[in-house]
Motif scaffolding. Sequence first.
Motif, mmCIF file in Angstrom:
data_model
loop_
_atom_site.group_PDB
_atom_site.id
_atom_site.type_symbol
_atom_site.label_atom_id
_atom_site.label_comp_id
_atom_site.label_asym_id
_atom_site.label_seq_id
_atom_site.Cartn_x
_atom_site.Cartn_y
_atom_site.Cartn_z
ATOM 1 N N TRP A 12 -9.715 8.123 -9.487
ATOM 2 C CA TRP A 12 -8.653 7.525 -10.289
ATOM 3 C C TRP A 12 -7.607 6.807 -9.452
ATOM 4 O O TRP A 12 -6.467 6.677 -9.847
ATOM 5 C CB TRP A 12 -7.971 8.600 -11.138
ATOM 6 C CG TRP A 12 -8.942 9.317 -12.003
ATOM 7 C CD1 TRP A 12 -9.391 10.585 -11.833
ATOM 8 C CD2 TRP A 12 -9.624 8.803 -13.138
ATOM 9 N NE1 TRP A 12 -10.300 10.905 -12.797
ATOM 10 C CE2 TRP A 12 -10.475 9.837 -13.624
ATOM 11 C CE3 TRP A 12 -9.618 7.584 -13.795
ATOM 12 C CZ2 TRP A 12 -11.277 9.670 -14.722
ATOM 13 C CZ3 TRP A 12 -10.431 7.427 -14.899
ATOM 14 C CH2 TRP A 12 -11.244 8.452 -15.351
ATOM 15 N N HIS A 13 -7.976 6.301 -8.286
ATOM 16 C CA HIS A 13 -6.985 5.653 -7.428
ATOM 17 C C HIS A 13 -6.636 4.245 -7.910
ATOM 18 O O HIS A 13 -7.427 3.588 -8.569
ATOM 19 C CB HIS A 13 -7.455 5.603 -5.971
ATOM 20 C CG HIS A 13 -8.407 4.478 -5.677
ATOM 21 N ND1 HIS A 13 -9.720 4.506 -6.032
ATOM 22 C CD2 HIS A 13 -8.198 3.282 -5.085
ATOM 23 C CE1 HIS A 13 -10.294 3.376 -5.671
ATOM 24 N NE2 HIS A 13 -9.403 2.612 -5.088
ATOM 25 N N VAL A 14 -5.452 3.838 -7.571
ATOM 26 C CA VAL A 14 -5.009 2.468 -7.844
ATOM 27 C C VAL A 14 -5.376 1.627 -6.627
ATOM 28 O O VAL A 14 -5.150 2.045 -5.497
ATOM 29 C CB VAL A 14 -3.484 2.442 -8.068
ATOM 30 C CG1 VAL A 14 -2.993 1.015 -8.260
ATOM 31 C CG2 VAL A 14 -3.111 3.314 -9.247
ATOM 32 N N PRO A 15 -5.951 0.447 -6.805
ATOM 33 C CA PRO A 15 -6.264 -0.405 -5.654
ATOM 34 C C PRO A 15 -5.021 -0.638 -4.797
ATOM 35 O O PRO A 15 -3.948 -0.912 -5.320
ATOM 36 C CB PRO A 15 -6.739 -1.705 -6.294
ATOM 37 C CG PRO A 15 -7.215 -1.306 -7.646
ATOM 38 C CD PRO A 15 -6.331 -0.169 -8.065
ATOM 39 N N ASP A 16 -5.181 -0.514 -3.480
ATOM 40 C CA ASP A 16 -4.004 -0.557 -2.619
ATOM 41 C C ASP A 16 -4.121 -1.491 -1.418
ATOM 42 O O ASP A 16 -3.189 -1.612 -0.662
ATOM 43 C CB ASP A 16 -3.672 0.839 -2.118
ATOM 44 C CG ASP A 16 -4.819 1.508 -1.385
ATOM 45 O OD1 ASP A 16 -5.711 0.796 -0.877
ATOM 46 O OD2 ASP A 16 -4.825 2.735 -1.302
ATOM 47 N N ARG A 17 -5.246 -2.146 -1.241
ATOM 48 C CA ARG A 17 -5.477 -3.040 -0.089
ATOM 49 C C ARG A 17 -5.256 -2.341 1.250
ATOM 50 O O ARG A 17 -4.703 -2.909 2.185
ATOM 51 C CB ARG A 17 -4.595 -4.283 -0.169
ATOM 52 C CG ARG A 17 -5.166 -5.344 -1.068
ATOM 53 C CD ARG A 17 -4.573 -6.687 -0.724
ATOM 54 N NE ARG A 17 -5.096 -7.667 -1.664
ATOM 55 C CZ ARG A 17 -4.560 -8.835 -1.862
ATOM 56 N NH1 ARG A 17 -3.497 -9.202 -1.193
ATOM 57 N NH2 ARG A 17 -5.097 -9.660 -2.715
ATOM 58 N N PHE A 18 -5.687 -1.100 1.345
ATOM 59 C CA PHE A 18 -5.611 -0.357 2.593
ATOM 60 C C PHE A 18 -6.352 -1.150 3.660
ATOM 61 O O PHE A 18 -7.463 -1.614 3.445
ATOM 62 C CB PHE A 18 -6.259 1.016 2.414
ATOM 63 C CG PHE A 18 -6.236 1.877 3.636
ATOM 64 C CD1 PHE A 18 -5.078 2.513 4.035
ATOM 65 C CD2 PHE A 18 -7.388 2.067 4.367
ATOM 66 C CE1 PHE A 18 -5.059 3.321 5.157
ATOM 67 C CE2 PHE A 18 -7.383 2.881 5.493
ATOM 68 C CZ PHE A 18 -6.219 3.507 5.879
ATOM 69 N N GLY A 19 -5.736 -1.344 4.826
ATOM 70 C CA GLY A 19 -6.328 -2.140 5.888
ATOM 71 C C GLY A 19 -5.894 -3.597 5.873
ATOM 72 O O GLY A 19 -6.369 -4.402 6.659
ATOM 73 N N HIS A 20 -4.967 -3.932 4.976
ATOM 74 C CA HIS A 20 -4.463 -5.310 4.903
ATOM 75 C C HIS A 20 -3.872 -5.741 6.242
ATOM 76 O O HIS A 20 -3.997 -6.892 6.644
ATOM 77 C CB HIS A 20 -3.418 -5.401 3.794
ATOM 78 C CG HIS A 20 -2.848 -6.766 3.590
ATOM 79 N ND1 HIS A 20 -3.505 -7.729 2.872
ATOM 80 C CD2 HIS A 20 -1.697 -7.320 4.013
ATOM 81 C CE1 HIS A 20 -2.773 -8.831 2.859
ATOM 82 N NE2 HIS A 20 -1.670 -8.610 3.542
ATOM 83 N N ALA A 21 -3.251 -4.793 6.921
ATOM 84 C CA ALA A 21 -2.708 -5.051 8.261
ATOM 85 C C ALA A 21 -3.170 -3.932 9.191
ATOM 86 O O ALA A 21 -3.138 -2.762 8.818
ATOM 87 C CB ALA A 21 -1.186 -5.098 8.221
ATOM 88 N N VAL A 22 -3.642 -4.297 10.366
ATOM 89 C CA VAL A 22 -4.112 -3.313 11.351
ATOM 90 C C VAL A 22 -3.561 -3.698 12.719
ATOM 91 O O VAL A 22 -3.569 -4.863 13.091
ATOM 92 C CB VAL A 22 -5.656 -3.266 11.408
ATOM 93 C CG1 VAL A 22 -6.134 -2.325 12.499
ATOM 94 C CG2 VAL A 22 -6.235 -2.862 10.067
ATOM 95 N N SER A 23 -3.088 -2.692 13.446
ATOM 96 C CA SER A 23 -2.601 -2.919 14.803
ATOM 97 C C SER A 23 -3.198 -1.844 15.706
ATOM 98 O O SER A 23 -3.278 -0.676 15.320
ATOM 99 C CB SER A 23 -1.073 -2.852 14.829
ATOM 100 O OG SER A 23 -0.600 -3.052 16.142
ATOM 101 N N ILE A 24 -3.606 -2.250 16.898
ATOM 102 C CA ILE A 24 -4.225 -1.328 17.857
ATOM 103 C C ILE A 24 -3.376 -1.335 19.121
ATOM 104 O O ILE A 24 -3.020 -2.397 19.633
ATOM 105 C CB ILE A 24 -5.666 -1.760 18.191
ATOM 106 C CG1 ILE A 24 -6.494 -1.861 16.906
ATOM 107 C CG2 ILE A 24 -6.304 -0.794 19.181
ATOM 108 C CD1 ILE A 24 -7.830 -2.533 17.093
#
Length: 102
Positions: free
Chosen positions: A53-65
């Motif tokens: 039941w999650h809401v779409p969240d665009r996880f990974g839209h920004a990534v820094s290493i």
Amino acid sequence: FITSGVGPQFAQVDAAPFNIPANSGGRVYVFENEVNDTFSLIQEIKSPTEGQWHVPDRFGHAVSISKDSNMITIGSPYMANSCAAYEYYPKERIFVRSCYGQ
């Protein structure tokens, strides 16, 4: 807005699709550079909100290493905690979430 400057006069009206959440929670894939430039998948980091039941969240839209590759920060513009930090544990060869930020 995606802009070419600062202020509403620079807003690109055709950028509306970028402001719509994706249909999935998003994921980040971590690869390791092996011998002869062969890359191996070592981990798939799923959105913390991923579930039935999650809401779409665009996880990974920004990534820094980090420079030493021992820390990854992952951002999402549609989560309450918009940034999560993952620390690398070399013995286990995995990244583990260490904190949230905004």
